[in-house]
Design a protein around this motif. Structure first.
Motif, PDB file in Angstrom:
ATOM      1  N   ILE A   1       0.845  -1.202   0.000  1.00 49.23           N
ATOM      2  CA  ILE A   1       0.000   0.000   0.000  1.00 49.23           C
ATOM      3  C   ILE A   1       0.875   1.245   0.000  1.00 49.23           C
ATOM      4  N   ASP A   2       1.921   1.217   0.813  1.00 50.04           N
ATOM      5  CA  ASP A   2       2.845   2.350   0.905  1.00 50.04           C
ATOM      6  C   ASP A   2       3.537   2.601  -0.437  1.00 50.04           C
ATOM      7  N   ASP A   3       3.943   1.513  -1.101  1.00 50.06           N
ATOM      8  CA  ASP A   3       4.572   1.655  -2.424  1.00 50.06           C
ATOM      9  C   ASP A   3       3.603   2.292  -3.423  1.00 50.06           C
ATOM     10  N   PHE A   4       2.343   1.848  -3.370  1.00 54.22           N
ATOM     11  CA  PHE A   4       1.336   2.436  -4.260  1.00 54.22           C
ATOM     12  C   PHE A   4       1.232   3.941  -4.009  1.00 54.22           C
TER      13      PHE A   4
ATOM     14  N   ARG B   1      11.695  13.641  10.274  1.00 54.28           N
ATOM     15  CA  ARG B   1      12.216  13.233  11.589  1.00 54.28           C
ATOM     16  C   ARG B   1      12.654  11.777  11.616  1.00 54.28           C
ATOM     17  N   GLY B   2      13.262  11.321  10.521  1.00 53.54           N
ATOM     18  CA  GLY B   2      13.783   9.954  10.467  1.00 53.54           C
ATOM     19  C   GLY B   2      12.772   8.910  10.032  1.00 53.54           C
ATOM     20  N   TYR B   3      11.532   9.329   9.768  1.00 52.07           N
ATOM     21  CA  TYR B   3      10.534   8.378   9.259  1.00 52.07           C
ATOM     22  C   TYR B   3      10.846   8.101   7.793  1.00 52.07           C
ATOM     23  N   ARG B   4      10.686   6.828   7.360  1.00 52.11           N
ATOM     24  CA  ARG B   4      11.209   6.455   6.042  1.00 52.11           C
ATOM     25  C   ARG B   4      10.140   5.988   5.063  1.00 52.11           C
ATOM     26  N   HIS B   5       8.870   6.291   5.346  1.00 49.05           N
ATOM     27  CA  HIS B   5       7.806   5.758   4.489  1.00 49.05           C
ATOM     28  C   HIS B   5       6.877   6.859   3.974  1.00 49.05           C
ATOM     29  N   SER B   6       6.041   6.467   3.014  1.00 49.20           N
ATOM     30  CA  SER B   6       5.153   7.426   2.352  1.00 49.20           C
ATOM     31  C   SER B   6       3.822   7.572   3.063  1.00 49.20           C
ATOM     32  N   SER B   7       3.563   6.696   4.029  1.00 45.39           N
ATOM     33  CA  SER B   7       2.275   6.711   4.721  1.00 45.39           C
ATOM     34  C   SER B   7       2.461   6.105   6.108  1.00 45.39           C
ATOM     35  N   CYS B   8       1.426   6.249   6.926  1.00 42.39           N
ATOM     36  CA  CYS B   8       1.334   5.488   8.172  1.00 42.39           C
ATOM     37  C   CYS B   8       0.167   4.523   8.014  1.00 42.39           C
ATOM     38  N   THR B   9       0.379   3.283   8.439  1.00 37.75           N
ATOM     39  CA  THR B   9      -0.647   2.249   8.315  1.00 37.75           C
ATOM     40  C   THR B   9      -0.848   1.640   9.697  1.00 37.75           C
ATOM     41  N   SER B  10      -1.979   1.953  10.301  1.00 33.20           N
ATOM     42  CA  SER B  10      -2.179   1.638  11.720  1.00 33.20           C
ATOM     43  C   SER B  10      -3.324   0.644  11.862  1.00 33.20           C
TER      44      SER B  10
END
Ligand code: MF3
Ligand code: CO
Ligand code: CO
Length: 278
Positions: free
Chosen positions: A56-59, A77-86
């Protein structure tokens, strides 16, 4: 004393002053807000048992790239992704990974795109396969709580009116409001003044003025409100491991109310709920 500044004249960092944006900014926020909303619409059909949050993040990264937008969370702040998935008892800031989603999971997907320097920030709940009634109800309560908060927005009221509307509704539904995270000013910056608490009383907080742009993004739990952060430094979970849900819109204060920049063009802001109802 809180001060308000014409957005264009203030330095591009969070000084605590509240930016008041004009018509050109509102137009830019419509464009980026609709891009975020379309991405969250398109992700709906991907969310099925077996897919991983990394996919999902890649999409969401690729969707942004196609439209000249960059995810604001990438290297934030060091986060390395395009989204948060909770997922399930994760309250927010869940990190995408390779684990397959399972039938019955509920998941918040939160994405912020930056387009021409403007930030659009929104999130929704998605249901994986068929979800239990209690989980469905939590999502409905959370969406309604957010909308009641948004309905309280108009010039002259305080930010506390938003929090009070959210808290009154959520607690009447025997749910609890997470205190550890809040909505925020947004626009030229990702996280700006003021903080928008999702609890409180109408006589608290700063006065809303026309031209303010911020998010409303309540996190609501089925159990107690307390959270803890896992050792990855990001993932926030409910301490009692009860289910948690969140929705988020970016809004701008108008003469007599507010404009929602992140409304779903497909009418899918509550994907799991609206698709099942259809
Ligand atoms: N999008 C989140 C918000 O609504 C912030 C995520 S910051 C991250 O404000 F670094 F965790 F991605
Ligand atoms: Co936000
Ligand atoms: Co967000």
């Amino acid at each position: 004393m809180v001060t308000y500044v014409e957005a264009g004249t203030a330095p591009l960092r969070n000084t605590g002053q509240i930016r008041l944006y004009g018509p050109d900014a509102f137009e830019a926020m419509r464009v980026v807000g609709q891009l975020v909303a379309r991405a969250l619409d398109e992700v709906t059909e991907l969310v099925q048992p077996g897919i991983s949050t990394k996919e999902i993040d890649d999409f969401l990264f690729a969707f942004g790239e196609k439209h000249n937008a960059v995810p604001a969370t990438l290297n934030y702040r060091g986060y390395r992704h395009s989204s948060c998935t909770s997922i399930n008892h994760v309250v927010c800031h869940g990190i995408p990974n390779d684990k397959p989603m399972r039938d019955g999971d509920i998941m918040n997907i939160d994405v912020t795109y930056v387009l021409d320097g403007w930030h659009g920030d929104s999130s929704r709940m998605y249901m994986v396969g068929s979800v239990k009634r209690a989980a469905m109800r939590l999502c409905e309560v959370t969406h309604e709580a957010m909308m009641r908060g948004i309905d309280a927005i108009r010039p002259g009221v305080r930010t506390g009116a938003i929090g009070a509307a959210i808290q009154n509704f959520a607690e009447a539904e025997r749910c609890s409001v997470v205190r550890d995270f809040c909505g925020h000013g947004v626009g030229r910056l990702f996280h700006d003044a003021p903080n928008i608490l999702h609890y409180g009383s109408p006589n608290e907080g700063v006065e809303l003025r026309e031209g303010m742009i911020f998010t409303v993004e309540p996190m609501i739990n089925l159990g107690r409100p307390h959270v803890k952060i896992l050792s990855d430094g990001w993932t926030a979970v409910t301490r009692d491991r009860s289910l948690s849900a969140q929705y988020e819109h970016t809004v701008g204060v108008t003469t007599n109310g507010c404009e929602l920049f992140t409304v779903s063009p497909a009418g899918l802001h509550r994907p799991g709920i609206d698709l099942k109802a259809a």
